[in-house]
Every structure is written in structure tokens, then in C-alpha cells.
Design an enzyme around this catalytic site. Structure first.
Site, PDB file in Angstrom:
ATOM      1  N   ARG A   6     -37.584  -9.457 -76.216  1.00  0.00           N
ATOM      2  CA  ARG A   6     -38.035  -9.422 -77.449  1.00  0.00           C
ATOM      3  C   ARG A   6     -39.127 -10.644 -77.705  1.00  0.00           C
ATOM      4  O   ARG A   6     -38.726 -11.736 -76.872  1.00  0.00           O
ATOM      5  CB  ARG A   6     -36.817  -9.626 -78.287  1.00  0.00           C
ATOM      6  CG  ARG A   6     -36.086  -8.436 -78.567  1.00  0.00           C
ATOM      7  CD  ARG A   6     -34.873  -8.578 -79.318  1.00  0.00           C
ATOM      8  NE  ARG A   6     -35.317  -8.993 -80.778  1.00  0.00           N
ATOM      9  CZ  ARG A   6     -34.673  -9.379 -81.562  1.00  0.00           C
ATOM     10  NH1 ARG A   6     -33.654 -10.210 -81.281  1.00  0.00           N
ATOM     11  NH2 ARG A   6     -35.213  -9.683 -82.858  1.00  0.00           N
ATOM     12  N   SER A   7     -39.979 -10.464 -78.531  1.00  0.00           N
ATOM     13  CA  SER A   7     -40.925 -11.473 -78.729  1.00  0.00           C
ATOM     14  C   SER A   7     -40.384 -13.066 -79.191  1.00  0.00           C
ATOM     15  O   SER A   7     -40.727 -13.941 -78.814  1.00  0.00           O
ATOM     16  CB  SER A   7     -42.315 -11.082 -79.461  1.00  0.00           C
ATOM     17  OG  SER A   7     -41.854 -10.915 -81.047  1.00  0.00           O
ATOM     18  N   GLU A  54     -33.026 -10.208 -65.464  1.00  0.00           N
ATOM     19  CA  GLU A  54     -33.409 -11.472 -64.969  1.00  0.00           C
ATOM     20  C   GLU A  54     -33.478 -12.296 -65.756  1.00  0.00           C
ATOM     21  O   GLU A  54     -34.639 -12.200 -66.611  1.00  0.00           O
ATOM     22  CB  GLU A  54     -34.518 -11.190 -63.893  1.00  0.00           C
ATOM     23  CG  GLU A  54     -34.226  -9.924 -62.895  1.00  0.00           C
ATOM     24  CD  GLU A  54     -35.659  -9.397 -62.542  1.00  0.00           C
ATOM     25  OE1 GLU A  54     -36.660  -9.640 -63.128  1.00  0.00           O
ATOM     26  OE2 GLU A  54     -35.645  -8.336 -61.867  1.00  0.00           O
ATOM     27  N   GLN A  56     -35.472  -5.098 -75.676  1.00  0.00           N
ATOM     28  CA  GLN A  56     -35.459  -3.869 -76.105  1.00  0.00           C
ATOM     29  C   GLN A  56     -35.947  -2.716 -74.970  1.00  0.00           C
ATOM     30  O   GLN A  56     -36.646  -3.146 -74.098  1.00  0.00           O
ATOM     31  CB  GLN A  56     -36.769  -4.027 -77.263  1.00  0.00           C
ATOM     32  CG  GLN A  56     -37.866  -4.681 -76.793  1.00  0.00           C
ATOM     33  CD  GLN A  56     -38.903  -4.880 -77.815  1.00  0.00           C
ATOM     34  OE1 GLN A  56     -38.754  -4.198 -78.878  1.00  0.00           O
ATOM     35  NE2 GLN A  56     -39.552  -5.881 -77.564  1.00  0.00           N
TER      36      GLN A  56
END
Length: 173
Positions: free
Chosen positions: A93-94, A121, A138
Site C-alpha cells: 500500500r502507498s 517479503e 493490496q
């Protein structure tokens, strides 16, 4: 073509399975997956592609766990997924990336027919406290064009937990 969030929901129970599923984790064109409380770290200084490398298990406590930079952590999603007719893809996710936490540096590409939990990872730029149950990444789905073979790897299909690399099995062939 990438499926919209509404289409992901429409395909649930048919070509897509996400368990458990929560409407709150559904996005316009993806679905957020959460981090399980179990991590693996390699126990060896030098990793060898041709052998099974030793790992140790770490449980993320309720108060969180501080990750060290320069160390690879393997985690897994809380959600179990299955897909048929679509290629599952996984991205961090950003909001997580903006904290310098990288998820799936190289292995975010899934295969049609994959069934299991996603091994993540996890690598950080600076020390960061993480928590289990957080929406860390996501999943999104691409349509497949043409005939295809269903993924049926003996290495990673139908996994139960965090999986270290099984690349060494490729050398046994």
C-alpha cells in the site's frame, strides 16, 4: 484489464476467493490484505540458493515489533485467496511505502489458479514498528486472454503459513 473493486466483490465465491472477506478492505480496483502475526527470518549470514536455508520464527507481539533495516522478514497475509480465470497481483500500500517499508520487493506476480496465503517479503529503510492485522498490501486481478494452464506448483500451492524460498528444489530436478 484490471478488475474493479465492485467486480472483485461480484466474482467472490466464483472465480475469486478471499477469506475472511470484509467490505471495509475493498478499494476501487483492489482489496487490502492484512499481516498475520508470524514472521520468519533467515538464521544464516550467507544464503545458498542450492540448499534449504535455516529460518527462525518471530511472533509479532500486541505492542508491535521493531524491524531492523537491512534484514529480510518473511510474513504472510491473514487472508487466504484463490483465483480462477484471473492473474492475482500483490503490491504494498502507498501509505506503507511512504514509511519506507517495502512489501514484495520482487514477488508480487501470482499465477492463475494460485490457492493459499501470500508470503510477503518485508524490508525497511529505517527502523519501523509494525503490528499484526494491519492492512499492509493490496491484491488486484488481471484478466487472462487465451488458453492457459492452471498453476499447480508443488512448492507453493495450498500453503499453510509463511514460506521461505524453496528455490533449492529446482536444483534437484
Amino acid at each position: 484489464m484490471i478488475l474493479s473493486g465492485k467486480e472483485i466483490k461480484n466474482k467472490l465465491g466464483k472465480e475469486i476467493k478471499i477469506e475472511p472477506f470484509s467490505e471495509n478492505q475493498l478499494n476501487p480496483n483492489s482489496y487490502n490484505l492484512r499481516l498475520h502475526n508470524e514472521l520468519l527470518v533467515y538464521d544464516e549470514t550467507i544464503l545458498d540458493m542450492k540448499k534449504q536455508n535455516k529460518v527462525k520464527k518471530i511472533i509479532i507481539p500486541e505492542e508491535g515489533l521493531v524491524l531492523e533495516p537491512g534484514k529480510l522478514y518473511l510474513g504472510r497475509t491473514l487472508e487466504y485467496t484463490e483465483t480462477d480465470k484471473y492473474v492475482p497481483m500483490l503490491e504494498g500500500r502507498s501509505s506503507i511505502g511512504r514509511l519506507g517499508l517495502f512489501i514484495n520487493v520482487t514477488a508480487g506476480f501470482g499465477d492463475v489458479g494460485f490457492k493459499g496465503y501470500w508470503t510477503l517479503e518485508i524490508f525497511c529503510i529505517q527502523p519501523i514498528r509494525i503490528y499484526s492485522d494491519v492492512e499492509l498490501c493490496q491484491i488486484y486481478y488481471h484478466a487472462v486472454e487465451g488458453d492457459y494452464d492452471i498453476y499447480n506448483s508443488g512448492k507453493y500451492q495450498n500453503n499453510e503459513g509463511v514460506q521461505p524460498s524453496l528455490l533449492y528444489k529446482d536444483f534437484e530436478l
